[in-house]
Design a protein around this motif. Structure first.
Motif, PDB file in Angstrom:
ATOM      1  N   VAL A  35       0.841  -1.202   0.000  1.00  0.00           N
ATOM      2  CA  VAL A  35       0.000   0.000   0.000  1.00  0.00           C
ATOM      3  C   VAL A  35       0.882   1.259   0.000  1.00  0.00           C
ATOM      4  N   LEU A  36       1.871   1.288   0.920  1.00  0.00           N
ATOM      5  CA  LEU A  36       2.747   2.468   0.993  1.00  0.00           C
ATOM      6  C   LEU A  36       3.577   2.623  -0.287  1.00  0.00           C
ATOM      7  N   GLY A  37       4.070   1.497  -0.797  1.00  0.00           N
ATOM      8  CA  GLY A  37       4.873   1.539  -2.024  1.00  0.00           C
ATOM      9  C   GLY A  37       4.055   2.061  -3.193  1.00  0.00           C
ATOM     10  N   ARG A  38       2.793   1.646  -3.243  1.00  0.00           N
ATOM     11  CA  ARG A  38       1.909   2.110  -4.312  1.00  0.00           C
ATOM     12  C   ARG A  38       1.711   3.631  -4.206  1.00  0.00           C
ATOM     13  N   ILE A  39       1.502   4.106  -2.987  1.00  0.00           N
ATOM     14  CA  ILE A  39       1.321   5.547  -2.770  1.00  0.00           C
ATOM     15  C   ILE A  39       2.598   6.286  -3.185  1.00  0.00           C
ATOM     16  N   ALA A  40       3.738   5.758  -2.756  1.00  0.00           N
ATOM     17  CA  ALA A  40       5.017   6.404  -3.083  1.00  0.00           C
ATOM     18  C   ALA A  40       5.264   6.417  -4.582  1.00  0.00           C
ATOM     19  N   VAL A  46       4.626  12.764  -1.867  1.00  0.00           N
ATOM     20  CA  VAL A  46       4.111  12.122  -0.652  1.00  0.00           C
ATOM     21  C   VAL A  46       5.001  10.927  -0.345  1.00  0.00           C
ATOM     22  N   GLY A  47       5.377  10.227  -1.408  1.00  0.00           N
ATOM     23  CA  GLY A  47       6.170   9.020  -1.266  1.00  0.00           C
ATOM     24  C   GLY A  47       7.492   9.255  -0.571  1.00  0.00           C
ATOM     25  N   SER A  48       8.192  10.335  -0.932  1.00  0.00           N
ATOM     26  CA  SER A  48       9.508  10.532  -0.316  1.00  0.00           C
ATOM     27  C   SER A  48       9.360  10.824   1.178  1.00  0.00           C
ATOM     28  N   VAL A  49       8.236  11.473   1.554  1.00  0.00           N
ATOM     29  CA  VAL A  49       7.987  11.695   2.988  1.00  0.00           C
ATOM     30  C   VAL A  49       7.707  10.360   3.681  1.00  0.00           C
ATOM     31  N   THR A  98      11.285  -0.960  -1.411  1.00  0.00           N
ATOM     32  CA  THR A  98      11.384  -1.996  -2.445  1.00  0.00           C
ATOM     33  C   THR A  98      10.073  -2.109  -3.213  1.00  0.00           C
ATOM     34  N   ALA A  99       8.949  -1.987  -2.484  1.00  0.00           N
ATOM     35  CA  ALA A  99       7.651  -2.084  -3.147  1.00  0.00           C
ATOM     36  C   ALA A  99       7.492  -0.962  -4.173  1.00  0.00           C
ATOM     37  N   ALA A 100       7.922   0.247  -3.789  1.00  0.00           N
ATOM     38  CA  ALA A 100       7.854   1.364  -4.741  1.00  0.00           C
ATOM     39  C   ALA A 100       8.740   1.066  -5.958  1.00  0.00           C
ATOM     40  N   ASP A 101       9.932   0.551  -5.713  1.00  0.00           N
ATOM     41  CA  ASP A 101      10.828   0.161  -6.819  1.00  0.00           C
ATOM     42  C   ASP A 101      10.174  -0.904  -7.691  1.00  0.00           C
ATOM     43  N   ALA A 102       9.469  -1.835  -7.032  1.00  0.00           N
ATOM     44  CA  ALA A 102       8.838  -2.929  -7.766  1.00  0.00           C
ATOM     45  C   ALA A 102       7.809  -2.381  -8.751  1.00  0.00           C
TER      46      ALA A 102
END
Ligand code: ATP
Ligand code: MG
Lengths: 217, 270
Positions: A35-40, A46-49, A98-102
């Motif tokens: 969920v957080l990775g998707r938001i980022a 928002v993601g970097s925060v 990692t999720a954001a990278d994914a």
């Protein structure tokens, strides 16, 4: 008679408890991190925060965290819930980036073509982005699983039983074999979980296996 | 009625003017080929049809209705889309790629699969490839799958963005022939984007040559454009001065042999 032969039942019981603490924590971490990775991924600012805060949380030492969580969430200090929450905090913090990278690893051409064919935004998430981010995601999940299994032992310091109890008890009573079994047992559990994730990954990403093998039948 | 672009412009948020005041209509069952140099707004224009991009000003009409009034997802499912190379879903088998849109639209899976196998044969693919993943196919085979996928829900309109741009010339020629054969049978309304003028002339009933900023340099049938290039840009773009475009006939033992500017024979007048 060795210590192990006399205390087999205890070891198996603690191994079971250890797994029951680690596995839910890993699962919770995976869900929240996605969920957080998707938001980022969707809103980079928002993601970097979010990612900044999560790496900050990761740097909080474990023992204070186990004492702070009961104060904030009013769960009992010695409860398994307390430890699972703490482990989930670390797991999520470790995995969110990692999720954001994914999600970033998904080929933009594939996503755009899927959109142009008429997938709805939720359809894109479930049918395109999630499966295609699995290879990167799984590598992160393996790290979280291993680190969570070893972190579970910390719980023994506040009285939450796991293989970590063998370490505290063994040190206190100076039984070397008990300590060794605590260490080896934890490592074996971590490896078993890792293998399980690798196997699960192979089942969930059949296209990767077949393309890599270069099969042409 | 077909597709109508009416005074469309697109300025991207960063200020790039990709398309300016573009108007044209594509009659039903005809093929429009958009050609132009890189960055001339071809993709931008094509994507306005299925609302992947909304124009800054102007309207796009399909059979008289403004696409802006249509639901995006439903609109896209009703339009076939052939992406550039690499647009197949890599994690889905060929057969599942082809059935994507019918399944999204609620066609029973068994029915969709049966139809898909037929379509694969139609685009010249062996049905035994149906169980492979896209990564296990050649580039040319992948684009055949992409064409089958775009046709699966039997759409009236087909959008193709440099569909054969990444395959070698022989395979490209083959894919073009296949498309022409399909089109004579199916009669879709096609918008084709390409930067290959020969492809545009082969496949397009109507060709629009664009210059930077989405400005029409010339619009017309291939014959009209070759016969009378509107300006130097077009002349240069279609290679009007190239030796192989300046054909003439020579008399050889009573037969009219056609030769190009380098005196190489290209054929015989019948
Ligand atoms: N999302 C975007 N944001 C900003 N500028 C864009 C965007 N998409 C395209 N452009 C710009 O708009 C212009 C037209 O782009 P477009 O992709 O329509 O060109 P094209 O004719 O399809 O080019 P190509 O042959 O390279 O695919 C280019 O200058 C491009 O850089
Ligand atoms: Mg383009």
């Amino acid at each position: 008679m060795t210590w192990f032969e006399l205390n087999q039942d205890l070891v198996w019981d603690l191994l079971g408890r250890h797994a029951r603490l680690a596995i839910p924590a890993v699962l919770i971490s995976v869900v929240i991190a996605i969920v957080l990775g998707r938001i980022a991924w969707r809103w980079p600012r928002v993601g970097s925060v979010v990612l900044g805060i999560s790496s900050l949380l990761y740097s909080v030492p474990a023992l204070p965290l186990l004492i702070v969580i009961p104060v904030i969430l009013s769960v009992p200090l010695r409860s398994e819930t307390n430890l699972v929450i703490a482990l989930s905090v670390y797991g999520t913090a470790l995995l969110a980036g990692t999720a954001a990278d994914a999600f970033r690893s998904v080929d933009i051409r594939v996503r755009e073509a899927a959109e142009a064919m008429g997938h709805s935004p939720t359809g894109i998430f479930w049918r395109v982005d999630l499966p295609l981010s699995l290879p990167v995601l799984l590598s992160g999940i393996r790290v979280v699983a291993v680190s969570t299994v070893s972190l579970v032992t910390i719980g023994a310091l506040v009285g939450i039983s796991s293989l970590g109890s063998l370490l505290t008890d063994g040190f206190q009573r100076n039984i070397r074999e008990e300590v060794a079994i605590g260490v080896v047992g934890t490592m074996l559990l971590a490896m078993a979980l890792d293998l399980l994730i690798v196997a699960l990954g192979a089942v969930l990403t059949p296209w990767q296996q077949r393309t890599k093998a270069g099969a042409t039948t | 009625m077909g597709i109508e672009f009416s005074g469309v412009s697109k300025t991207y948020p960063d200020g790039t003017e990709a398309v300016a005041e573009f108007s044209c209509s594509v009659p039903s069952h005809r093929t429009l080929a958009l050609v132009g140099t890189s960055g001339s707004g071809k993709t931008t224009l094509m994507r306005m049809v299925n609302r992947m991009i909304d124009p800054t000003t102007g309207t796009v009409l399909i059979d008289g209705s403004d696409v802006r009034d249509l639901d995006k997802v439903a609109l896209r499912r009703s339009i076939g889309y052939v992406p550039q190379a690499g647009g197949l879903l890599p994690h889905r088998k060929v057969i599942d790629n082809v059935t994507t849109v019918p399944v999204l639209c609620g066609t029973p899976k068994a029915q969709a699969r049966a139809d898909a196998l037929e379509l694969l044969a139609k685009v010249g693919l062996d049905p035994s490839l149906a169980k492979r993943y896209p990564g296990q196919l050649s580039g040319g085979q992948q684009q055949r799958v992409a064409v089958a996928r775009a046709l699966a829900a039997d759409p009236n309109i087909l959008l193709m963005d440099e569909p054969f741009g990444a395959v070698d010339p022989i395979v490209r020629r083959d894919l073009q022939d296949q498309l022409l054969a399909l089109q004579s049978e199916l009669g879709k309304t096609i918008v084709l984007v390409t930067h290959d003028i020969d492809e545009a002339f082969r496949l397009g009933d109507q060709v629009i040559i664009l210059r930077t900023g989405g400005i029409i340099a010339q619009s017309g049938s291939p014959q009209e454009i070759v016969a009378a290039p509107a300006n130097d840009f077009v002349r240069d773009f279609i290679g009007a001065d190239r030796a192989e475009r300046t054909l003439r006939t020579v008399d050889l033992d009573g037969r009219q042999v056609v030769v190009d500017g380098d005196d190489r024979p290209v054929g015989v007048l019948s």
